[in-house]
Design an enzyme around this catalytic site. Structure first.
Site, PDB file in Angstrom:
ATOM      1  N   ARG A 206       0.811  -1.234   0.000  1.00 48.90           N
ATOM      2  CA  ARG A 206       0.000   0.000   0.000  1.00 48.90           C
ATOM      3  C   ARG A 206       0.840   1.278   0.000  1.00 48.90           C
ATOM      4  O   ARG A 206       0.357   2.348   0.364  1.00 48.90           O
ATOM      5  CB  ARG A 206      -0.963   0.027   1.185  1.00 48.90           C
ATOM      6  CG  ARG A 206      -1.935  -1.139   1.170  1.00 48.90           C
ATOM      7  CD  ARG A 206      -3.088  -0.884   2.101  1.00 48.90           C
ATOM      8  NE  ARG A 206      -4.014  -1.996   2.069  1.00 48.90           N
ATOM      9  CZ  ARG A 206      -3.919  -3.079   2.829  1.00 48.90           C
ATOM     10  NH1 ARG A 206      -2.928  -3.182   3.700  1.00 48.90           N
ATOM     11  NH2 ARG A 206      -4.792  -4.038   2.732  1.00 48.90           N
TER      12      ARG A 206
ATOM     13  N   LYS B 176       2.599  11.726 -11.809  1.00 49.24           N
ATOM     14  CA  LYS B 176       1.955  10.616 -12.529  1.00 49.24           C
ATOM     15  C   LYS B 176       2.853   9.389 -12.512  1.00 49.24           C
ATOM     16  O   LYS B 176       4.024   9.471 -12.885  1.00 49.24           O
ATOM     17  CB  LYS B 176       1.682  11.010 -13.976  1.00 49.24           C
ATOM     18  CG  LYS B 176       0.551  12.000 -14.115  1.00 49.24           C
ATOM     19  CD  LYS B 176       0.222  12.227 -15.577  1.00 49.24           C
ATOM     20  CE  LYS B 176      -0.971  13.145 -15.737  1.00 49.24           C
ATOM     21  NZ  LYS B 176      -1.215  13.504 -17.132  1.00 49.24           N
TER      22      LYS B 176
ATOM     23  N   GLU C 147       9.963  18.752 -26.013  1.00 48.45           N
ATOM     24  CA  GLU C 147       9.078  19.188 -24.918  1.00 48.45           C
ATOM     25  C   GLU C 147       9.547  20.542 -24.362  1.00 48.45           C
ATOM     26  O   GLU C 147       8.734  21.357 -23.927  1.00 48.45           O
ATOM     27  CB  GLU C 147       9.028  18.142 -23.803  1.00 48.45           C
ATOM     28  CG  GLU C 147       8.419  16.799 -24.210  1.00 48.45           C
ATOM     29  CD  GLU C 147       6.901  16.842 -24.466  1.00 48.45           C
ATOM     30  OE1 GLU C 147       6.246  17.827 -24.106  1.00 48.45           O
ATOM     31  OE2 GLU C 147       6.391  15.858 -25.055  1.00 48.45           O
TER      32      GLU C 147
ATOM     33  N   LYS D  31       6.801  23.651 -16.393  1.00 47.35           N
ATOM     34  CA  LYS D  31       5.879  22.501 -16.277  1.00 47.35           C
ATOM     35  C   LYS D  31       5.263  22.495 -14.879  1.00 47.35           C
ATOM     36  O   LYS D  31       4.067  22.254 -14.702  1.00 47.35           O
ATOM     37  CB  LYS D  31       6.616  21.194 -16.570  1.00 47.35           C
ATOM     38  CG  LYS D  31       5.814  19.970 -16.155  1.00 47.35           C
ATOM     39  CD  LYS D  31       5.478  18.996 -17.241  1.00 47.35           C
ATOM     40  CE  LYS D  31       4.372  18.051 -16.783  1.00 47.35           C
ATOM     41  NZ  LYS D  31       4.453  16.702 -17.253  1.00 47.35           N
TER      42      LYS D  31
ATOM     43  N   GLU E   7      -6.108  18.034 -13.284  1.00 47.36           N
ATOM     44  CA  GLU E   7      -6.367  18.056 -14.739  1.00 47.36           C
ATOM     45  C   GLU E   7      -7.797  18.453 -15.082  1.00 47.36           C
ATOM     46  O   GLU E   7      -8.468  17.779 -15.846  1.00 47.36           O
ATOM     47  CB  GLU E   7      -6.045  16.694 -15.360  1.00 47.36           C
ATOM     48  CG  GLU E   7      -4.574  16.424 -15.437  1.00 47.36           C
ATOM     49  CD  GLU E   7      -4.224  15.334 -16.445  1.00 47.36           C
ATOM     50  OE1 GLU E   7      -4.521  14.193 -16.143  1.00 47.36           O
ATOM     51  OE2 GLU E   7      -3.654  15.660 -17.495  1.00 47.36           O
TER      52      GLU E   7
ATOM     53  N   ARG F 162      -4.230  22.532 -17.397  1.00 41.16           N
ATOM     54  CA  ARG F 162      -3.105  21.627 -17.671  1.00 41.16           C
ATOM     55  C   ARG F 162      -3.099  21.138 -19.122  1.00 41.16           C
ATOM     56  O   ARG F 162      -2.076  20.715 -19.645  1.00 41.16           O
ATOM     57  CB  ARG F 162      -3.207  20.454 -16.687  1.00 41.16           C
ATOM     58  CG  ARG F 162      -1.986  19.559 -16.592  1.00 41.16           C
ATOM     59  CD  ARG F 162      -2.071  18.783 -15.274  1.00 41.16           C
ATOM     60  NE  ARG F 162      -1.156  17.683 -15.215  1.00 41.16           N
ATOM     61  CZ  ARG F 162      -0.837  17.047 -14.083  1.00 41.16           C
ATOM     62  NH1 ARG F 162      -1.370  17.398 -12.938  1.00 41.16           N
ATOM     63  NH2 ARG F 162      -0.008  16.042 -14.082  1.00 41.16           N
TER      64      ARG F 162
ATOM     65  N   ASN G 198      -0.854  19.919 -23.875  1.00 41.55           N
ATOM     66  CA  ASN G 198      -1.152  19.051 -25.027  1.00 41.55           C
ATOM     67  C   ASN G 198      -0.818  19.713 -26.357  1.00 41.55           C
ATOM     68  O   ASN G 198      -1.026  19.101 -27.407  1.00 41.55           O
ATOM     69  CB  ASN G 198      -2.640  18.663 -25.048  1.00 41.55           C
ATOM     70  CG  ASN G 198      -2.979  17.747 -23.911  1.00 41.55           C
ATOM     71  OD1 ASN G 198      -2.076  17.180 -23.289  1.00 41.55           O
ATOM     72  ND2 ASN G 198      -4.257  17.614 -23.606  1.00 41.55           N
TER      73      ASN G 198
ATOM     74  N   HIS H  89       0.426  17.765 -29.291  1.00 43.64           N
ATOM     75  CA  HIS H  89       0.281  16.349 -28.954  1.00 43.64           C
ATOM     76  C   HIS H  89      -0.927  15.678 -29.615  1.00 43.64           C
ATOM     77  O   HIS H  89      -0.932  14.465 -29.759  1.00 43.64           O
ATOM     78  CB  HIS H  89       0.192  16.162 -27.428  1.00 43.64           C
ATOM     79  CG  HIS H  89       1.538  16.271 -26.761  1.00 43.64           C
ATOM     80  ND1 HIS H  89       2.316  17.403 -26.841  1.00 43.64           N
ATOM     81  CD2 HIS H  89       2.263  15.371 -26.028  1.00 43.64           C
ATOM     82  CE1 HIS H  89       3.438  17.202 -26.161  1.00 43.64           C
ATOM     83  NE2 HIS H  89       3.436  15.988 -25.672  1.00 43.64           N
TER      84      HIS H  89
ATOM     85  N   HIS I  82       0.616  12.674 -31.269  1.00 44.69           N
ATOM     86  CA  HIS I  82       0.315  11.314 -30.809  1.00 44.69           C
ATOM     87  C   HIS I  82      -0.221  10.453 -31.935  1.00 44.69           C
ATOM     88  O   HIS I  82       0.126   9.276 -32.050  1.00 44.69           O
ATOM     89  CB  HIS I  82      -0.742  11.345 -29.690  1.00 44.69           C
ATOM     90  CG  HIS I  82      -0.140  11.485 -28.336  1.00 44.69           C
ATOM     91  ND1 HIS I  82      -0.821  12.049 -27.282  1.00 44.69           N
ATOM     92  CD2 HIS I  82       1.063  11.127 -27.848  1.00 44.69           C
ATOM     93  CE1 HIS I  82      -0.042  12.042 -26.219  1.00 44.69           C
ATOM     94  NE2 HIS I  82       1.102  11.495 -26.533  1.00 44.69           N
TER      95      HIS I  82
ATOM     96  N   HIS J 107       8.932   9.757 -29.413  1.00 48.08           N
ATOM     97  CA  HIS J 107       7.825  10.618 -28.991  1.00 48.08           C
ATOM     98  C   HIS J 107       8.076  12.082 -29.382  1.00 48.08           C
ATOM     99  O   HIS J 107       7.242  12.724 -30.027  1.00 48.08           O
ATOM    100  CB  HIS J 107       7.649  10.478 -27.477  1.00 48.08           C
ATOM    101  CG  HIS J 107       6.630  11.385 -26.888  1.00 48.08           C
ATOM    102  ND1 HIS J 107       5.281  11.176 -27.057  1.00 48.08           N
ATOM    103  CD2 HIS J 107       6.755  12.508 -26.142  1.00 48.08           C
ATOM    104  CE1 HIS J 107       4.613  12.143 -26.436  1.00 48.08           C
ATOM    105  NE2 HIS J 107       5.487  12.955 -25.874  1.00 48.08           N
TER     106      HIS J 107
END
Ligand code: NAD
Length: 353
Positions: A115, A137, A179, A215, A225, A229, A233, A236, A240, A257
């Site tokens: 946990r 994240k 980026e 960032k 989000e 935020r 993108n 992207h 993507h 990427h």
């Protein structure tokens, strides 16, 4: 360079990263310390890292194969089992030494083992330093679905040591640089101009710090989000889709990427002119700068068709409209900009000429 506070974590740079980790090891009272690497960072980064503190000589080394293909629950299961076999308990520490794959997966393993145990991220790619280092994240892929399983939790600390970039392939460095260019375009014109005038990518230290600041400002303003935020993108939506098409295609060489995002940023600069008033000269400047670092890639008509199909079938895009994060000017971004699908074909033509 000033440390950057991010959520419950702090990002330290250069020699401060070493000092901060030493202090954490001293006062943490950890029962055991584990270091997770992948096959490349085990070879290139671990020998340097182990010299950071004598206490690390006793750390237990865990490793995973390199690459996104291994960012999955099978790898987690093996690491959970290894932690268990080595007697890891709630007072153990996991240090993730690697690119975004290792820091995302290792963070998830730490958040879920018993946990949740303490973890520290030491990113070793430019992308992981400027992008994955803040925002909390963690996660893994589920089949073809990227980052489908994960949790949001900040590491105890992040140590950014740009010396690790010396062994990183130049193509990977350039991928992370995309980026950084994005950070300038969405938030800071002077920073964009400074990056545009770089002759090469070998002295990035102060720029890495600035990118993390940008960032961090964006993610801390919108930790859940809800909206703002999404400016991250920019480039992207199409980037993507292009990245996926190259991954699916047998003939095309895989695209990194950042390489796909670079193309996406040119295409979406064109859409910004059409949609939210980006001056045409600014759009041309974006294209010139991006092509200086990322030579033009031939995008075959079949690939364009596939990108358009992906956008049309994306559930988020209804009634022939696609939502983008675009630039009203260099250094500013707007979310939820509606673009007619047909304009996107013109953007491909703009990129190609
Ligand atoms: P990666 O971790 O696969 O690293 C790229 C390659 O470089 C790998 O082969 C790796 O072994 C190698 N490598 C790493 N450091 C090295 C070094 N110093 N010297 C030599 N080789 C080295 O990929 P990445 O580009 O770092 O990260 C991509 C991942 O990051 C994706 O899974 C993406 O989802 C994730 N990501 C997460 C966030 C976030 O906010 N958590 C943000 C952006 C990307």
């Amino acid at each position: 360079m000033e440390p950057i506070r991010s959520g419950s974590s702090t990002v330290y740079f250069g020699g401060d990263a070493i000092d901060a980790l030493r202090a954490d090891l001293d006062r943490g009272g950890f029962s055991r310390v584990f270091v997770l690497t992948d096959s490349n960072t085990r070879e290139h980064c671990l020998p340097v890292f182990l010299k950071w503190d004598p206490a690390l000589a006793d750390a237990i080394h865990l490793s995973m194969p390199a690459g996104e293909a291994h960012k999955n629950l099978d790898t987690c299961r093996r690491l959970w089992e290894e932690l268990s076999e080595y007697g890891a308990d709630r007072k153990s520490l996991l240090i993730n030494l690697g690119g975004g794959v290792v820091t995302d997966l290792g963070g998830f393993v730490a958040c879920t083992y018993q946990r949740g145990i303490s973890f520290v991220n030491v990113p070793t790619t430019l992308l992981a330093m400027v992008d994955a280092s803040v925002g909390g994240k963690t996660g893994v892929d589920l089949g073809v679905l990227k980052n489908q399983v994960g949790v949001i939790r900040d590491p105890d600390l992040v140590g950014i040591y740009p010396g690790f970039l010396e062994t990183l392939e130049s193509r990977q460095v350039r991928s992370g640089f995309a980026e950084m260019l994005k950070h300038g375009l969405i938030q800071d014109r002077a920073y964009w101009e400074a990056l545009s005038s770089l002759a090469g990518l070998d002295t990035l230290e102060t720029h890495i710090h600035h990118s993390v600041q940008i960032k961090n400002r964006v993610v801390t303003a919108d930790p859940l989000e809800k909206g703002h935020r999404k400016i991250l993108n920019y480039g992207h939506t199409l980037g993507h889709a292009i990245e996926s098409c190259f991954l699916d295609s047998d003939s095309a060489e895989p695209m990194l990427h950042g390489e796909a995002i670079a193309i996406g940023m040119v295409l979406e600069a064109y859409l910004s002119v059409q949609t939210c008033g980006l001056p045409r000269e600014a759009c041309d400047q974006i294209k010139t700068t991006i092509l200086k670092f990322f030579p033009r890639v031939a995008l075959a008509p079949a690939l364009r068709d596939r990108v358009m199909q992906l956008l049309r079938f994306d559930k988020k895009n209804a009634h022939g409209k696609v939502l983008f994060s675009l630039l009203p000017d260099i250094g500013q971004a707007e979310i939820d900009q509606e673009v007619a699908v047909d304009h996107i074909l013109d953007a491909f033509d703009y990129y190609a000429r």
